[in-house]
Design a protein around this motif. Structure first.
Motif, mmCIF file in Angstrom:
data_model
loop_
_atom_site.group_PDB
_atom_site.id
_atom_site.type_symbol
_atom_site.label_atom_id
_atom_site.label_comp_id
_atom_site.label_asym_id
_atom_site.label_seq_id
_atom_site.Cartn_x
_atom_site.Cartn_y
_atom_site.Cartn_z
ATOM 1 N N ILE A 35 0.873 -1.081 0.246
ATOM 2 C CA ILE A 35 0.046 -0.124 -0.032
ATOM 3 C C ILE A 35 0.767 1.179 -0.030
ATOM 4 O O ILE A 35 0.483 2.154 -0.614
ATOM 5 C CB ILE A 35 -0.980 -0.021 1.155
ATOM 6 N N ALA A 36 1.909 1.295 0.719
ATOM 7 C CA ALA A 36 2.878 2.169 0.968
ATOM 8 C C ALA A 36 3.154 2.611 -0.833
ATOM 9 O O ALA A 36 3.651 3.681 -0.950
ATOM 10 C CB ALA A 36 3.913 1.993 1.954
ATOM 11 N N GLN A 37 3.902 1.590 -1.113
ATOM 12 C CA GLN A 37 4.446 1.689 -2.594
ATOM 13 C C GLN A 37 3.368 2.308 -3.457
ATOM 14 O O GLN A 37 3.502 3.029 -4.390
ATOM 15 C CB GLN A 37 4.801 0.345 -3.211
ATOM 16 N N LYS A 38 2.005 1.940 -3.573
ATOM 17 C CA LYS A 38 0.996 2.214 -4.174
ATOM 18 C C LYS A 38 0.696 3.790 -3.976
ATOM 19 O O LYS A 38 0.733 4.794 -4.855
ATOM 20 C CB LYS A 38 -0.334 1.534 -3.992
ATOM 21 N N LEU A 39 0.954 4.498 -2.755
ATOM 22 C CA LEU A 39 0.665 5.704 -2.306
ATOM 23 C C LEU A 39 1.996 6.454 -2.892
ATOM 24 O O LEU A 39 1.545 7.580 -3.345
ATOM 25 C CB LEU A 39 0.576 5.782 -0.899
ATOM 26 N N ILE A 40 2.978 5.947 -2.511
ATOM 27 C CA ILE A 40 4.024 6.708 -3.336
ATOM 28 C C ILE A 40 4.075 7.087 -4.682
ATOM 29 O O ILE A 40 4.311 8.105 -5.323
ATOM 30 C CB ILE A 40 5.554 5.924 -2.842
ATOM 31 N N ALA A 41 3.527 6.034 -5.335
ATOM 32 C CA ALA A 41 3.482 5.937 -6.748
ATOM 33 C C ALA A 41 2.208 7.117 -7.447
ATOM 34 O O ALA A 41 2.589 7.789 -8.249
ATOM 35 C CB ALA A 41 2.908 4.687 -7.478
ATOM 36 N N GLU A 42 1.284 7.149 -6.560
ATOM 37 C CA GLU A 42 -0.041 8.121 -6.803
ATOM 38 C C GLU A 42 0.511 9.481 -6.429
ATOM 39 O O GLU A 42 0.509 10.365 -7.242
ATOM 40 C CB GLU A 42 -0.968 7.791 -5.837
ATOM 41 N N VAL A 43 1.428 9.633 -5.647
ATOM 42 C CA VAL A 43 2.017 10.994 -5.167
ATOM 43 C C VAL A 43 2.879 11.489 -6.280
ATOM 44 O O VAL A 43 2.591 12.582 -6.974
ATOM 45 C CB VAL A 43 2.743 11.174 -4.109
ATOM 46 N N ILE A 44 3.967 10.675 -6.582
ATOM 47 C CA ILE A 44 4.860 11.024 -7.765
ATOM 48 C C ILE A 44 3.982 11.270 -8.984
ATOM 49 O O ILE A 44 4.445 11.956 -9.908
ATOM 50 C CB ILE A 44 5.717 9.894 -7.932
ATOM 51 N N GLY A 45 3.290 10.106 -9.511
ATOM 52 C CA GLY A 45 2.447 10.210 -10.900
ATOM 53 C C GLY A 45 1.548 11.559 -10.900
ATOM 54 O O GLY A 45 1.621 12.396 -11.892
ATOM 55 N N THR A 46 0.867 11.866 -9.668
ATOM 56 C CA THR A 46 0.120 13.017 -9.680
ATOM 57 C C THR A 46 0.835 14.341 -9.570
ATOM 58 O O THR A 46 0.418 15.229 -10.486
ATOM 59 C CB THR A 46 -0.884 13.285 -8.347
ATOM 60 N N TYR A 47 2.080 14.340 -9.153
ATOM 61 C CA TYR A 47 2.975 15.596 -9.180
ATOM 62 C C TYR A 47 3.174 15.704 -10.625
ATOM 63 O O TYR A 47 3.223 17.016 -10.911
ATOM 64 C CB TYR A 47 4.088 15.058 -8.189
ATOM 65 N N PHE A 48 3.691 14.760 -11.330
ATOM 66 C CA PHE A 48 4.229 15.213 -12.630
ATOM 67 C C PHE A 48 3.022 15.415 -13.672
ATOM 68 O O PHE A 48 3.399 16.179 -14.651
ATOM 69 C CB PHE A 48 5.255 13.852 -12.964
ATOM 70 N N VAL A 49 1.964 14.902 -13.198
ATOM 71 C CA VAL A 49 0.711 15.294 -14.420
ATOM 72 C C VAL A 49 0.382 16.602 -13.923
ATOM 73 O O VAL A 49 0.398 17.357 -14.918
ATOM 74 C CB VAL A 49 -0.476 14.282 -13.826
ATOM 75 N N ILE A 50 0.296 17.251 -12.714
ATOM 76 C CA ILE A 50 0.055 18.594 -12.426
ATOM 77 C C ILE A 50 1.417 19.351 -12.881
ATOM 78 O O ILE A 50 1.055 20.646 -13.569
ATOM 79 C CB ILE A 50 -0.298 18.779 -10.990
ATOM 80 N N PHE A 51 2.469 18.935 -12.580
ATOM 81 C CA PHE A 51 3.694 19.905 -12.902
ATOM 82 C C PHE A 51 3.749 20.010 -14.459
ATOM 83 O O PHE A 51 4.027 21.515 -14.906
ATOM 84 C CB PHE A 51 5.078 19.260 -12.429
ATOM 85 N N ALA A 52 3.590 19.126 -15.225
ATOM 86 C CA ALA A 52 3.791 19.254 -16.789
ATOM 87 C C ALA A 52 2.607 20.151 -17.130
ATOM 88 O O ALA A 52 2.632 20.997 -17.991
ATOM 89 C CB ALA A 52 3.982 17.885 -17.359
ATOM 90 N N GLY A 53 1.169 19.335 -16.885
ATOM 91 C CA GLY A 53 0.216 20.071 -17.361
ATOM 92 C C GLY A 53 -0.146 21.525 -16.948
ATOM 93 O O GLY A 53 -0.210 22.283 -17.662
ATOM 94 N N CYS A 54 0.097 21.795 -15.634
ATOM 95 C CA CYS A 54 -0.156 23.133 -15.367
ATOM 96 C C CYS A 54 0.998 23.945 -15.587
ATOM 97 O O CYS A 54 0.946 25.255 -15.805
ATOM 98 C CB CYS A 54 -0.514 23.167 -13.751
ATOM 99 N N GLY A 55 2.141 23.263 -15.592
ATOM 100 C CA GLY A 55 3.476 24.164 -16.148
ATOM 101 C C GLY A 55 3.252 24.562 -17.475
ATOM 102 O O GLY A 55 3.724 25.642 -17.959
ATOM 103 N N SER A 56 2.495 23.860 -18.206
ATOM 104 C CA SER A 56 2.525 24.268 -19.731
ATOM 105 C C SER A 56 1.464 25.544 -19.723
ATOM 106 O O SER A 56 1.688 26.394 -20.670
ATOM 107 C CB SER A 56 1.953 23.220 -20.789
ATOM 108 N N VAL A 57 0.700 25.311 -18.815
ATOM 109 C CA VAL A 57 -0.261 26.477 -18.764
ATOM 110 C C VAL A 57 0.308 28.078 -18.274
ATOM 111 O O VAL A 57 0.254 29.020 -18.955
ATOM 112 C CB VAL A 57 -1.609 26.278 -17.859
ATOM 113 N N VAL A 58 1.105 27.801 -17.278
ATOM 114 C CA VAL A 58 1.897 28.853 -16.677
ATOM 115 C C VAL A 58 2.816 29.553 -17.747
ATOM 116 O O VAL A 58 3.164 30.540 -17.966
ATOM 117 C CB VAL A 58 2.336 28.743 -15.304
#
Length: 268
Positions: A35-58
């Motif tokens: 479960i810990a591994q899954k949560l870390i994967a979700e944090v990292i995955g969501t981080y880069f989705v938002i970083f790249a997507g919102c980064g392109s906006v800004v």
């Protein structure tokens, strides 16, 4: 966002090993580590989705070098990339609406829903904080989602595009007859199309975490409820619709009456 199933390997492994292992006073179990591994994967995955997507906006708002079609492509590509990167670990939700929907349709354990949502929000807030530190984000360069028209207009759009997203995910990610290997590409292309259509009006969030992260970091809460309510309603409706048309030998009226469509499996 592509595949959400209970980890049978984890269950079998847990059955054949001791439930707790204490090392240097720290007790853990195979399921806890997983479960810990899954949560870390979700944090990292969501981080880069938002970083790249919102980064392109800004970047586009500040420098004007990305263009609107470029923003659409960026969102589609980053989701596709992260699905193939961690989809086999966490299921690649990156989206509370996806997590809640799959729990309702019995493809994800309810007890992990709060943990996943916290991980997704954490990833979004961290990514938004990074963008706020790196760029001079003025009110005109805000990378969150704010309704351009009325709240009602954006709410309807968010419901419709979230419906399409979960309808597609349910088809390519949960139906054994679909080509699962293409799930990441199809999901990414769906997001690209949704941003292309709804982006100029609602921001095409489809994801409460995508909207909450920037709102918390920049303290912009106008119309935020739209991006929490809309995606969840649309996602549930989209999965509901796909499970109604999924192949079954049972008549539709009996299928609905029995509630078998919630399981998303063929009834023989």
């Amino acid at each position: 966002m592509a595949r959400i199933t209970v980890d049978h390997v984890e269950e079998e492994f847990t059955k054949t090993t001791d439930k707790t292992n204490c090392v240097f006073g720290i007790c853990s179990s195979p399921s806890t580590v997983t479960i810990a591994q899954k949560l870390i994967a979700e944090v990292i995955g969501t981080y880069f989705v938002i970083f790249a997507g919102c980064g392109s906006v800004v970047v586009n708002k500040i420098y004007g070098s990305v263009t609107f079609p470029g923003i659409c492509v960026t969102w589609g590509l980053i989701v596709m990339v992260m699905i193939y990167s961690v989809g086999h670990i966490s299921g690649a939700h990156f989206n509370p609406a996806v997590t809640i929907t799959f729990a309702i349709f019995r493809r994800f354990p309810y007890k992990q829903v709060p943990l996943y949502i916290v991980a997704q929000l954490m990833g979004s807030i961290l990514a938004s904080g990074t963008l706020a530190l790196v760029f001079d984000v003025t009110p005109n360069a805000y990378f969150g989602t704010v309704p351009v028209g009325s709240n009602c207009q954006s709410l309807v759009l968010e419901i419709v595009i979230s419906f399409l997203l979960l309808f597609v995910i349910s088809g390519v990610g949960t139906d054994d007859r679909a080509t699962g290997e293409l799930g990441g590409i199809v999901t990414g292309m769906t997001i690209l199309l949704n941003v292309l259509v709804a982006g100029p009006i609602s921001g095409a969030s489809m994801n409460p975490a995508r909207s909450i992260g920037p709102a918390v970091v920049k303290h912009v809460y106008k119309g935020l409820w739209v991006y929490v309510v809309g995606p969840i309603i649309g996602a549930i409706a989209g999965a509901f619709a796909y499970n109604l048309i999924r192949f079954t030998d049972m008549p539709l009226k009996d299928l609905v009456r029995s509630g078998s469509f919630l399981r998303g499996t063929s009834v023989k």
